[in-house]
Design a protein around this motif. Sequence first.
Motif, PDB file in Angstrom:
ATOM      1  N   VAL A 278       0.824  -1.220   0.000  1.00 18.19           N
ATOM      2  CA  VAL A 278       0.000   0.000   0.000  1.00 18.19           C
ATOM      3  C   VAL A 278       0.855   1.266   0.000  1.00 18.19           C
ATOM      4  CG1 VAL A 278      -1.932  -1.166   1.112  1.00 18.19           C
ATOM      5  CG2 VAL A 278      -0.252   0.032   2.539  1.00 18.19           C
ATOM      6  N   GLY A 279       2.176   1.097  -0.220  1.00 17.02           N
ATOM      7  CA  GLY A 279       3.023   2.268  -0.411  1.00 17.02           C
ATOM      8  C   GLY A 279       3.764   2.767   0.800  1.00 17.02           C
ATOM      9  N   ILE A 280       3.716   2.059   1.908  1.00 13.74           N
ATOM     10  CA  ILE A 280       4.460   2.458   3.099  1.00 13.74           C
ATOM     11  C   ILE A 280       5.930   2.058   2.938  1.00 13.74           C
ATOM     12  CG2 ILE A 280       4.660   2.233   5.614  1.00 13.74           C
ATOM     13  CD1 ILE A 280       2.058   3.554   4.699  1.00 13.74           C
ATOM     14  N   VAL A 281       6.849   2.982   3.174  1.00 17.66           N
ATOM     15  CA  VAL A 281       8.279   2.687   3.096  1.00 17.66           C
ATOM     16  C   VAL A 281       8.698   1.957   4.371  1.00 17.66           C
ATOM     17  CG1 VAL A 281      10.601   3.649   2.911  1.00 17.66           C
ATOM     18  CG2 VAL A 281       8.703   4.696   1.642  1.00 17.66           C
ATOM     19  N   ILE A 282       9.228   0.756   4.216  1.00 18.79           N
ATOM     20  CA  ILE A 282       9.604  -0.073   5.369  1.00 18.79           C
ATOM     21  C   ILE A 282      11.014   0.298   5.815  1.00 18.79           C
ATOM     22  CG2 ILE A 282       9.840  -2.429   6.239  1.00 18.79           C
ATOM     23  CD1 ILE A 282       7.005  -1.663   5.327  1.00 18.79           C
ATOM     24  N   GLU A 283      11.143   0.582   7.105  1.00 24.78           N
ATOM     25  CA  GLU A 283      12.439   0.981   7.647  1.00 24.78           C
ATOM     26  C   GLU A 283      13.430  -0.183   7.626  1.00 24.78           C
ATOM     27  OE1 GLU A 283      11.492   2.372  11.538  1.00 24.78           O
ATOM     28  OE2 GLU A 283      10.051   3.845  10.791  1.00 24.78           O
ATOM     29  N   LYS A 284      14.707   0.195   7.458  1.00 25.97           N
ATOM     30  CA  LYS A 284      15.770  -0.797   7.286  1.00 25.97           C
ATOM     31  C   LYS A 284      15.889  -1.726   8.490  1.00 25.97           C
ATOM     32  CE  LYS A 284      20.724  -1.175   6.357  1.00 25.97           C
ATOM     33  NZ  LYS A 284      22.008  -0.443   6.233  1.00 25.97           N
ATOM     34  N   ASP A 285      15.715  -1.211   9.711  1.00 27.41           N
ATOM     35  CA  ASP A 285      15.906  -2.047  10.894  1.00 27.41           C
ATOM     36  C   ASP A 285      14.862  -3.161  10.985  1.00 27.41           C
ATOM     37  OD1 ASP A 285      13.908  -0.123  11.373  1.00 27.41           O
ATOM     38  OD2 ASP A 285      14.103  -0.381  13.540  1.00 27.41           O
ATOM     39  N   LYS A 286      13.674  -2.901  10.426  1.00 27.87           N
ATOM     40  CA  LYS A 286      12.632  -3.945  10.437  1.00 27.87           C
ATOM     41  C   LYS A 286      12.973  -5.056   9.448  1.00 27.87           C
ATOM     42  CE  LYS A 286       8.890  -1.014  12.086  1.00 27.87           C
ATOM     43  NZ  LYS A 286       9.831  -0.181  12.841  1.00 27.87           N
ATOM     44  N   LEU A 287      13.551  -4.689   8.329  1.00 27.31           N
ATOM     45  CA  LEU A 287      13.955  -5.691   7.347  1.00 27.31           C
ATOM     46  C   LEU A 287      15.113  -6.530   7.869  1.00 27.31           C
ATOM     47  CD1 LEU A 287      13.742  -3.546   4.109  1.00 27.31           C
ATOM     48  CD2 LEU A 287      12.221  -5.417   4.756  1.00 27.31           C
ATOM     49  N   GLU A 288      15.998  -5.898   8.636  1.00 25.68           N
ATOM     50  CA  GLU A 288      17.144  -6.627   9.174  1.00 25.68           C
ATOM     51  C   GLU A 288      16.716  -7.710  10.147  1.00 25.68           C
ATOM     52  OE1 GLU A 288      19.686  -3.598  10.730  1.00 25.68           O
ATOM     53  OE2 GLU A 288      20.673  -3.229   8.790  1.00 25.68           O
ATOM     54  N   VAL A 289      15.581  -7.498  10.818  1.00 28.18           N
ATOM     55  CA  VAL A 289      15.036  -8.529  11.709  1.00 28.18           C
ATOM     56  C   VAL A 289      14.734  -9.805  10.931  1.00 28.18           C
ATOM     57  CG1 VAL A 289      13.027  -9.147  13.129  1.00 28.18           C
ATOM     58  CG2 VAL A 289      14.116  -6.920  13.409  1.00 28.18           C
ATOM     59  N   LEU A 290      14.328  -9.629   9.670  1.00 28.68           N
ATOM     60  CA  LEU A 290      14.035 -10.780   8.809  1.00 28.68           C
ATOM     61  C   LEU A 290      15.285 -11.298   8.113  1.00 28.68           C
ATOM     62  CD1 LEU A 290      10.692  -9.620   7.158  1.00 28.68           C
ATOM     63  CD2 LEU A 290      10.987 -11.329   8.941  1.00 28.68           C
ATOM     64  N   GLY A 291      16.412 -10.720   8.424  1.00 29.62           N
ATOM     65  CA  GLY A 291      17.654 -11.181   7.814  1.00 29.62           C
ATOM     66  C   GLY A 291      17.906 -10.596   6.444  1.00 29.62           C
ATOM     67  N   VAL A 292      17.172  -9.541   6.069  1.00 28.82           N
ATOM     68  CA  VAL A 292      17.334  -8.924   4.759  1.00 28.82           C
ATOM     69  C   VAL A 292      18.260  -7.729   4.904  1.00 28.82           C
ATOM     70  CG1 VAL A 292      16.166  -7.844   2.814  1.00 28.82           C
ATOM     71  CG2 VAL A 292      15.022  -9.659   4.098  1.00 28.82           C
ATOM     72  N   GLN A 293      19.426  -7.790   4.256  1.00 29.82           N
ATOM     73  CA  GLN A 293      20.416  -6.719   4.417  1.00 29.82           C
ATOM     74  C   GLN A 293      20.765  -6.037   3.100  1.00 29.82           C
ATOM     75  OE1 GLN A 293      23.442  -9.087   6.335  1.00 29.82           O
ATOM     76  NE2 GLN A 293      22.768  -8.455   8.385  1.00 29.82           N
ATOM     77  N   GLU A 294      20.135  -6.464   2.003  1.00 28.27           N
ATOM     78  CA  GLU A 294      20.411  -5.848   0.717  1.00 28.27           C
ATOM     79  C   GLU A 294      19.943  -4.390   0.703  1.00 28.27           C
ATOM     80  OE1 GLU A 294      19.128  -8.708   1.183  1.00 28.27           O
ATOM     81  OE2 GLU A 294      20.126 -10.237  -0.032  1.00 28.27           O
ATOM     82  N   LYS A 295      20.670  -3.561  -0.050  1.00 26.42           N
ATOM     83  CA  LYS A 295      20.273  -2.151  -0.146  1.00 26.42           C
ATOM     84  C   LYS A 295      18.956  -2.006  -0.889  1.00 26.42           C
ATOM     85  CE  LYS A 295      25.000  -0.346   0.062  1.00 26.42           C
ATOM     86  NZ  LYS A 295      26.065   0.394  -0.647  1.00 26.42           N
ATOM     87  N   LYS A 296      18.810  -2.791  -1.953  1.00 26.93           N
ATOM     88  CA  LYS A 296      17.571  -2.736  -2.728  1.00 26.93           C
ATOM     89  C   LYS A 296      16.817  -4.037  -2.501  1.00 26.93           C
ATOM     90  CE  LYS A 296      15.727  -1.997  -7.365  1.00 26.93           C
ATOM     91  NZ  LYS A 296      16.039  -1.828  -8.816  1.00 26.93           N
ATOM     92  N   VAL A 297      15.664  -3.922  -1.862  1.00 24.40           N
ATOM     93  CA  VAL A 297      14.887  -5.107  -1.521  1.00 24.40           C
ATOM     94  C   VAL A 297      13.709  -5.239  -2.478  1.00 24.40           C
ATOM     95  CG1 VAL A 297      13.496  -6.242   0.248  1.00 24.40           C
ATOM     96  CG2 VAL A 297      15.514  -4.905   0.899  1.00 24.40           C
ATOM     97  N   ILE A 298      13.584  -6.422  -3.067  1.00 25.51           N
ATOM     98  CA  ILE A 298      12.422  -6.707  -3.912  1.00 25.51           C
ATOM     99  C   ILE A 298      11.429  -7.501  -3.070  1.00 25.51           C
ATOM    100  CG2 ILE A 298      11.604  -7.829  -6.019  1.00 25.51           C
ATOM    101  CD1 ILE A 298      14.416  -7.511  -7.162  1.00 25.51           C
ATOM    102  N   PHE A 299      10.358  -6.829  -2.657  1.00 24.07           N
ATOM    103  CA  PHE A 299       9.366  -7.467  -1.808  1.00 24.07           C
ATOM    104  C   PHE A 299       8.535  -8.484  -2.594  1.00 24.07           C
ATOM    105  CE2 PHE A 299      10.249  -4.156   1.169  1.00 24.07           C
ATOM    106  CZ  PHE A 299       9.771  -4.618   2.390  1.00 24.07           C
TER     107      PHE A 299
END
Length: 880
Positions: A278-299
């Motif tokens: 729905v267009g919300i920008v997900i903060e980097k620290d939340k993605l890191e919890v899932l083990g995602v550390q790439e700069k460009k994340v393809i959801f």
Amino acid sequence: MLHLQKKLSFKFSWRSYQEKFLENFESHKEDDHLHVVAPPGSGKTVLGLEMVRRVDKKTLILAPTLTVRNQWKNRLEEFFIEDSSFKAFSTEIYSPSALTFSTYQSLHALDKRLNDSGESLFAFFKNNKIETLVLDEAHHLKNEWYNCLISLKAIPGITVIALTATPPYDSSSVELNKYFDLCGPIDEEIAVPELVKNKNLCPHQDYVYLSRPSEKQIQFILEYRQKCLVFFNSLVANQSFIDFLLAHPFYTSTQKYLEEIYERPSVFASILIFLNEVGIVIEKDKLEVLGVQEKKVIFPKLNYQWLETLLQDILVVDRERFVNDEELLGKLESTLRKIGVFQKNKVDFVGNQELYKSLTTSPSKLNSINEILKQESASLTSGLRAVVLTDFIRKEFLSFSDEDTDLINQLGVVPVFQFLRIKGNVNKADMAVLTGSLIILHKKLLKVLEGLLEQGSIVKSELETDPDFLKIDIQGSYKNRIVAIITELFEQGLIKMLIGTKALLGEGWDAPSINTLVLASYVGSFVSSNQMRGRAIRINPANENKTGNIWHLGCVDPSREDGGDDILNLNRRFDAFCGISYSDSTYIENGIERLHLIQSSVGFTEIDAHNDKALLRAKERNKLAGKWTEAISSGRVLVQEVKVAYKDHMPYSKAKRLLTVNVTKFLLIEVLTGIAFFLPEFVLKNIGTLLNKGALYFIYLLLAGIFLGFAPKTWKALKLYMLFGNTFKKTYKIGRCLLEVLKEYKLVNPKIRREDVKVERFENGSFACYLSGANNHESSLFVNYLQEIINPVENPRYLVKSTNWFKRKLGIRNYYVVPGDFGKRKSDAILYHRSWIKYVGRSKLIYTRTLAGRKELLKARMAHIMQHVSDNATKAVTWK
């Protein structure tokens, strides 16, 4: 000693595989276990009786059903007793004789009765001097049956003889180990190709006939899908729900709720995926919890599966947490209930059981059966011997008149009979119904039946809706013989199409003349489907050119790319048996892929084309024997293997070049080709620089241009090369690692070498890994463990994590499972990891039951979603 070898003798000649086994009988029985695996129709019962004769001790023979129990007794009388002098056999388990034929249910009932009276089964066996136990089709065992049988193995000197067509290879390693603990290692396994080669089974082929749902079913499905889509779109646009998720404690206080997030990582992921959608920008620290550390994340795209996970949690699992949001959640629940998505506290967008059941028992399959029998009848004429097996009788359809055909809306014995009788393109005088409680025959057979039975034993009544058919009831002692009598009428061709239940005719029933079998049953279990199919692949001594066509029915859900659950059920069924492939090269393999069935985006036109092709192939029975001969000559044994599909976005033809051409040469060619086009243009554009600033500066610009222009391309080519073949090579290394561990634990023959781990790549880019030179039990262990290692991570106690920085940066998978059996104790996991380092590479062993370990586990579980890791492996059996 009972002197059974003197009192009993086999009257006929042994088949080659039986003779081969019996030649080594003494060595096979040294461990007090005799375990033979062979398909239905291969003579297991007779071989079992010969083993009992040679062991020569008081014996209890256990079968899964009364029909099979009686078959054992009949085989003893027909094949081993010259006259009536031998009477030392019984079917009464409570008063055992020298040979006692019974069922697993009866043994369990005896065990319970003895326990209630303060006695034990162990003591019963000792007191009655029962020293041999025969387990027929031991894959049928329930837990309570297994428990009482395993206790009997403690009797000193007891011999266990196990016979089965289908070991439970599709079960978990725990269940598989239980089976082999009871039955012992396999002494002899007879493969279907070998039996076809020796003419102990007939050439045969499986076919799938697809059908469309009825108009009413299609309307129901489309309306259901439309309602789901409307809800999906409205929820994505629902600002109140978006605000609710933004206020979810997992989102607002991620670090505080890490423990819970690690327990339910997919819920947290579903929140982020929804908000991203729905267009919300997900903060980097939340993605890191899932083990995602790439700069460009393809959801991943928000789909019904993610929405199910999200709504199931907030509406059921964690509802009490959101009491202040009950008005919003109550409205969501109410809407979901109205459209049928929320039932029995479960959110299900794919479709509820009512929808699935409507397809598996779809009346459209009645027409499929009609079309199949119409063609088989035209093809075989008077030689047709067809059997239709289904799950239920459904007597309520007996009263349906000819005008009520359109109201027949279920699958069953009577619906099939009524449909064929009224609307079928077959001779109705050829049909009969045979079940445990209902027998219907054409009136032309009455005199024949009366000639076979005593006067007054037949109670007949005309079928209410068709006087040409009679309902038959048998009185007196002939009641137990009626199945055999109807079978004989079928064998003689007086009945050409027999409709019955799989409960009566699916296992233990023997009619060698069957040449067409229609499986109108929706039970897809590994064991049940193989047993039913076994009816049609037996040889017919009266017809040495017999071939068997086995038809499977599938109703396609047009709203799903995979064809729906009925098609998926077929996929599971086909794992149970092997047969001839329909590909450029003829080979023998299990699985539905060998038929090249359309499995995705199935359109109605494609269904018609598929059915036409299936009917055409089924008509070519004269080619079947040749195909089997060709395929059998290409191998010598059935091999269990793990298959990994090729799923790279790059076409396999291009990827293959990277594998077959030296990477340095490939990169050199790419760069030189580029320079050939780049250099003339560069010189023309920079001729002024060369004249004004000199050759040195010009060369500097040239090299910089080449680097900037071709470094990305060089890196891309190198990355593709590293990615391509990595799974192939790593699987080979993992296989060698696994073999060493299995040998360390003495689970496989120590003579098997590292070189016996084989990896083969196919033309379509997929590859298979298997263990050469192993028996089936060893192969099964190897395949089960290998599949567990390379499939996506779920919840193991231990993980292995690659410590190769370069490969991690390339996106190559770096988490693998330590199989559960090697992760129960730390010492076992360490031994496994030591082998991993030796064969696979530098890595770290992670215990996932600590907080840090759970964090790593979460990263591993999310990797195949967020980083698109897709090493999904499937088990297969191939003749090699």
